[in-house]
Motif scaffolding. Structure first.
Motif, PDB file in Angstrom:
ATOM      1  N   ALA A  32       0.836  -1.212   0.000  1.00  0.00           N
ATOM      2  CA  ALA A  32       0.000   0.000   0.000  1.00  0.00           C
ATOM      3  C   ALA A  32       0.861   1.248   0.000  1.00  0.00           C
ATOM      4  O   ALA A  32       0.576   2.230   0.681  1.00  0.00           O
ATOM      5  N   GLY A  33       1.952   1.207  -0.773  1.00  0.00           N
ATOM      6  CA  GLY A  33       2.705   2.419  -1.045  1.00  0.00           C
ATOM      7  C   GLY A  33       2.052   3.159  -2.198  1.00  0.00           C
ATOM      8  O   GLY A  33       0.895   2.899  -2.547  1.00  0.00           O
ATOM      9  N   ALA A  92      -6.760   2.005  -6.789  1.00  0.00           N
ATOM     10  CA  ALA A  92      -7.707   3.050  -7.202  1.00  0.00           C
ATOM     11  C   ALA A  92      -8.164   2.829  -8.634  1.00  0.00           C
ATOM     12  O   ALA A  92      -9.347   3.000  -8.961  1.00  0.00           O
ATOM     13  N   GLU A  93      -7.237   2.431  -9.506  1.00  0.00           N
ATOM     14  CA  GLU A  93      -7.590   2.175 -10.901  1.00  0.00           C
ATOM     15  C   GLU A  93      -8.509   0.954 -11.013  1.00  0.00           C
ATOM     16  O   GLU A  93      -9.452   0.950 -11.820  1.00  0.00           O
ATOM     17  N   LEU A  94      -8.259  -0.054 -10.202  1.00  0.00           N
ATOM     18  CA  LEU A  94      -9.075  -1.266 -10.247  1.00  0.00           C
ATOM     19  C   LEU A  94     -10.499  -1.013  -9.747  1.00  0.00           C
ATOM     20  O   LEU A  94     -11.467  -1.446 -10.377  1.00  0.00           O
ATOM     21  N   VAL A  95     -10.640  -0.321  -8.611  1.00  0.00           N
ATOM     22  CA  VAL A  95     -11.989  -0.087  -8.079  1.00  0.00           C
ATOM     23  C   VAL A  95     -12.766   0.866  -8.992  1.00  0.00           C
ATOM     24  O   VAL A  95     -13.987   0.748  -9.115  1.00  0.00           O
ATOM     25  N   ARG A  96     -12.052   1.765  -9.650  1.00  0.00           N
ATOM     26  CA  ARG A  96     -12.719   2.667 -10.589  1.00  0.00           C
ATOM     27  C   ARG A  96     -13.337   1.880 -11.736  1.00  0.00           C
ATOM     28  O   ARG A  96     -14.371   2.271 -12.297  1.00  0.00           O
ATOM     29  N   ALA A  97     -12.706   0.737 -12.074  1.00  0.00           N
ATOM     30  CA  ALA A  97     -13.208  -0.109 -13.158  1.00  0.00           C
ATOM     31  C   ALA A  97     -14.196  -1.162 -12.658  1.00  0.00           C
ATOM     32  O   ALA A  97     -14.586  -2.051 -13.424  1.00  0.00           O
ATOM     33  N   GLY A  98     -14.576  -1.079 -11.379  1.00  0.00           N
ATOM     34  CA  GLY A  98     -15.573  -1.999 -10.845  1.00  0.00           C
ATOM     35  C   GLY A  98     -15.034  -3.322 -10.346  1.00  0.00           C
ATOM     36  O   GLY A  98     -15.804  -4.261 -10.086  1.00  0.00           O
ATOM     37  N   GLN A  99     -13.718  -3.429 -10.160  1.00  0.00           N
ATOM     38  CA  GLN A  99     -13.116  -4.669  -9.680  1.00  0.00           C
ATOM     39  C   GLN A  99     -13.206  -4.769  -8.146  1.00  0.00           C
ATOM     40  O   GLN A  99     -13.199  -3.760  -7.444  1.00  0.00           O
ATOM     41  N   ARG A 100     -13.298  -6.015  -7.661  1.00  0.00           N
ATOM     42  CA  ARG A 100     -13.200  -6.262  -6.221  1.00  0.00           C
ATOM     43  C   ARG A 100     -11.718  -6.349  -5.873  1.00  0.00           C
ATOM     44  O   ARG A 100     -10.956  -7.087  -6.515  1.00  0.00           O
ATOM     45  N   VAL A 101     -11.308  -5.614  -4.859  1.00  0.00           N
ATOM     46  CA  VAL A 101      -9.874  -5.476  -4.575  1.00  0.00           C
ATOM     47  C   VAL A 101      -9.580  -5.702  -3.099  1.00  0.00           C
ATOM     48  O   VAL A 101     -10.286  -5.182  -2.227  1.00  0.00           O
ATOM     49  N   LEU A 102      -8.515  -6.473  -2.847  1.00  0.00           N
ATOM     50  CA  LEU A 102      -7.957  -6.630  -1.502  1.00  0.00           C
ATOM     51  C   LEU A 102      -6.527  -6.125  -1.542  1.00  0.00           C
ATOM     52  O   LEU A 102      -5.707  -6.603  -2.340  1.00  0.00           O
ATOM     53  N   VAL A 103      -6.215  -5.136  -0.695  1.00  0.00           N
ATOM     54  CA  VAL A 103      -4.858  -4.591  -0.606  1.00  0.00           C
ATOM     55  C   VAL A 103      -4.225  -5.103   0.680  1.00  0.00           C
ATOM     56  O   VAL A 103      -4.788  -4.931   1.771  1.00  0.00           O
ATOM     57  N   LEU A 104      -3.048  -5.702   0.568  1.00  0.00           N
ATOM     58  CA  LEU A 104      -2.328  -6.256   1.709  1.00  0.00           C
ATOM     59  C   LEU A 104      -1.070  -5.432   1.958  1.00  0.00           C
ATOM     60  O   LEU A 104      -0.232  -5.293   1.056  1.00  0.00           O
ATOM     61  N   GLU A 105      -0.946  -4.892   3.156  1.00  0.00           N
ATOM     62  CA  GLU A 105       0.188  -4.035   3.516  1.00  0.00           C
ATOM     63  C   GLU A 105       0.821  -4.541   4.811  1.00  0.00           C
ATOM     64  O   GLU A 105       0.135  -4.735   5.820  1.00  0.00           O
ATOM     65  N   ALA A 106       2.142  -4.749   4.782  1.00  0.00           N
ATOM     66  CA  ALA A 106       2.845  -5.282   5.947  1.00  0.00           C
ATOM     67  C   ALA A 106       2.933  -4.281   7.090  1.00  0.00           C
ATOM     68  O   ALA A 106       2.894  -4.661   8.270  1.00  0.00           O
TER      69      ALA A 106
END
Length: 408
Positions: A6-7, A15-29
């Motif tokens: 999540a840098g 942001a680009e993926l959700v704008r296109a309607g994708q389901r997104v999981l972001v993993l940040e250490a």
């Protein structure tokens, strides 16, 4: 889709993926977003304190577009510089000296190290000194290892040092807005999630790791990896297919020390000066936040000088930074110190370095690293952008590019 990191690149990809309607999981250490952008606050200061990226380099269209969306602006920085020479502060322009060093060097066959390149050029000693300082500081590179061709291409464009504003409120304000916006749009962001394995077959990937100490597995048809170069090189997450590309790149050490003083004592001697250079000091460059006025100095070391300091205690790093300021302003500086933050990016386990750079003979390595694997695993980050490598702008742009490739 899953985004690892999540840098700047990871948030831009999400942001680009959700704008296109994708389901997104972001993993940040980490327990925060931003990666090597880390904006902090210091009691007694009304301005942000950056421990990572601070300036907007180059044209940076994506960065400025995001700032506009976030309702933020860019604040022009003051570029007035002084160098310490023979006990005196003298006007100079480190960027101009760097560009002078590579002028006329557009064709380098075969490629050599920047050290070897400088050795064979007939240039004033001052030009060579500041060209070497720029390689070490601006690019965090070792002159004996970095590709001279890559440096000549980067510096020869004419934009080096021309216009380098700061994001209003620091990079933290922009990346916090970006994180909040993707969550509001339906993305899931999981902090404290350390990924240590990715397995995949075409269009099916399983990501494994630990979340707050507990094991987890997550599946997705596509995965975008935005880990820093140093982490990809050192593990625990490794991609054998990228071994060749990774060997052609290096991650340079960077150390920053931000110091608040009781008074801005430097203004009595050098009013309006933003950058100070003391080539022999452990931190050869330090700067003020001008045009924002505050009793704050930021000391910076990169490349071999940072390598000699990496792993030191905070106390030792602050002492070295103060000694660097004393080399310009004399004894008595320590009595003005009120607070200090130090950040050693090479020792950060989730960074393993500051900026990436191309080794001798490594032309094309960034493109190799950016190439997807089986149309299932995609790569983004500052090490995968050949035009704005080592910048937040490059990381943002490569994140967007990887997201678009993953949706094809």
């Amino acid at each position: 889709m899953i985004v690892i990191g999540a840098g700047a690149a990871g948030l831009a990809a999400a942001a680009e993926l959700v704008r296109a309607g994708q389901r997104v999981l972001v993993l940040e250490a980490r327990d925060r977003v931003g990666g090597r952008c880390w904006t902090r606050r210091m009691p007694g200061l009304q301005i942000p304190v950056e421990l990572g990226a601070e300036f907007i380099h180059g044209e940076a269209k994506v960065t400025h577009a995001l700032l506009k969306k976030a309702g933020l602006t860019a604040v022009d920085s003051v570029r007035k510089q002084r160098e310490l020479g023979k006990g005196r502060l003298r006007p100079m322009n480190a960027f101009a000296e760097a560009q002078r060093a590579v002028r006329g060097a557009s064709e380098l066959e075969p490629d050599v190290s920047f050290h070897a390149f400088l050795a064979r050029r007939r240039l004033p000693a001052k030009t060579k000194t500041f060209a070497r300082m720029m390689v070490e500081g601006f690019d965090a590179a070792d002159p004996r290892r970095v590709s001279a061709r890559s440096i000549a291409e980067e510096w020869g464009g004419g934009s080096l040092g021309a216009h380098q504003p700061r994001p209003q409120g620091g990079y933290g304000a922009l990346l916090d807005w970006l994180a909040n916006s993707i969550i509001a749009s339906g993305a899931r962001l999981r902090l404290g999630a350390v990924v240590n394995r990715v397995q995949w077959k075409r269009h099916v990937a399983t990501v494994s790791g630990t979340f707050l100490g507990e094991r987890f597995n997550a599946k997705a048809p596509r995965v975008i990896v935005t880990l820093p170069l140093g982490v990809l090189q050192s593990g625990p997450l490794r991609f054998a297919e990228k071994r060749t590309a990774l060997k052609k790149l290096a991650d340079g050490p960077v150390i920053r020390v931000a110091m608040r003083f009781h008074t801005a004592f430097w203004e009595r001697r050098a009013s309006g000066v933003a950058f100070f250079h003391s080539p022999a000091a452990p931190f050869p460059t330090f700067w003020t936040p001008l045009p924002m006025r505050a009793p704050l100095l930021t000391a910076w070391a990169g490349g071999p000088k940072a390598a000699r300091l990496t792993g030191s205690s905070t106390r030792k790093l602050v002492d070295a930074a103060l000694a660097s300021v004393e080399s310009v302003f004399g004894k008595g500086v320590r009595g003005h110190l009120a607070a200090a933050y130090a950040q050693d990016w090479m020792r950060d386990p989730y960074s393993r370095g500051g900026y990436s750079y191309v080794l001798v003979g490594g032309e094309g390595a960034r493109e190799e690293l950016a190439a997807p694997l089986d149309d299932t695993i995609f790569f983004a980050g500052e090490a995968t952008d050949s035009e704005e490598a080592g910048t937040v702008a490059g990381a943002l742009r490569s994140g967007i590019r990887a997201a678009r490739e993953a949706m094809r």
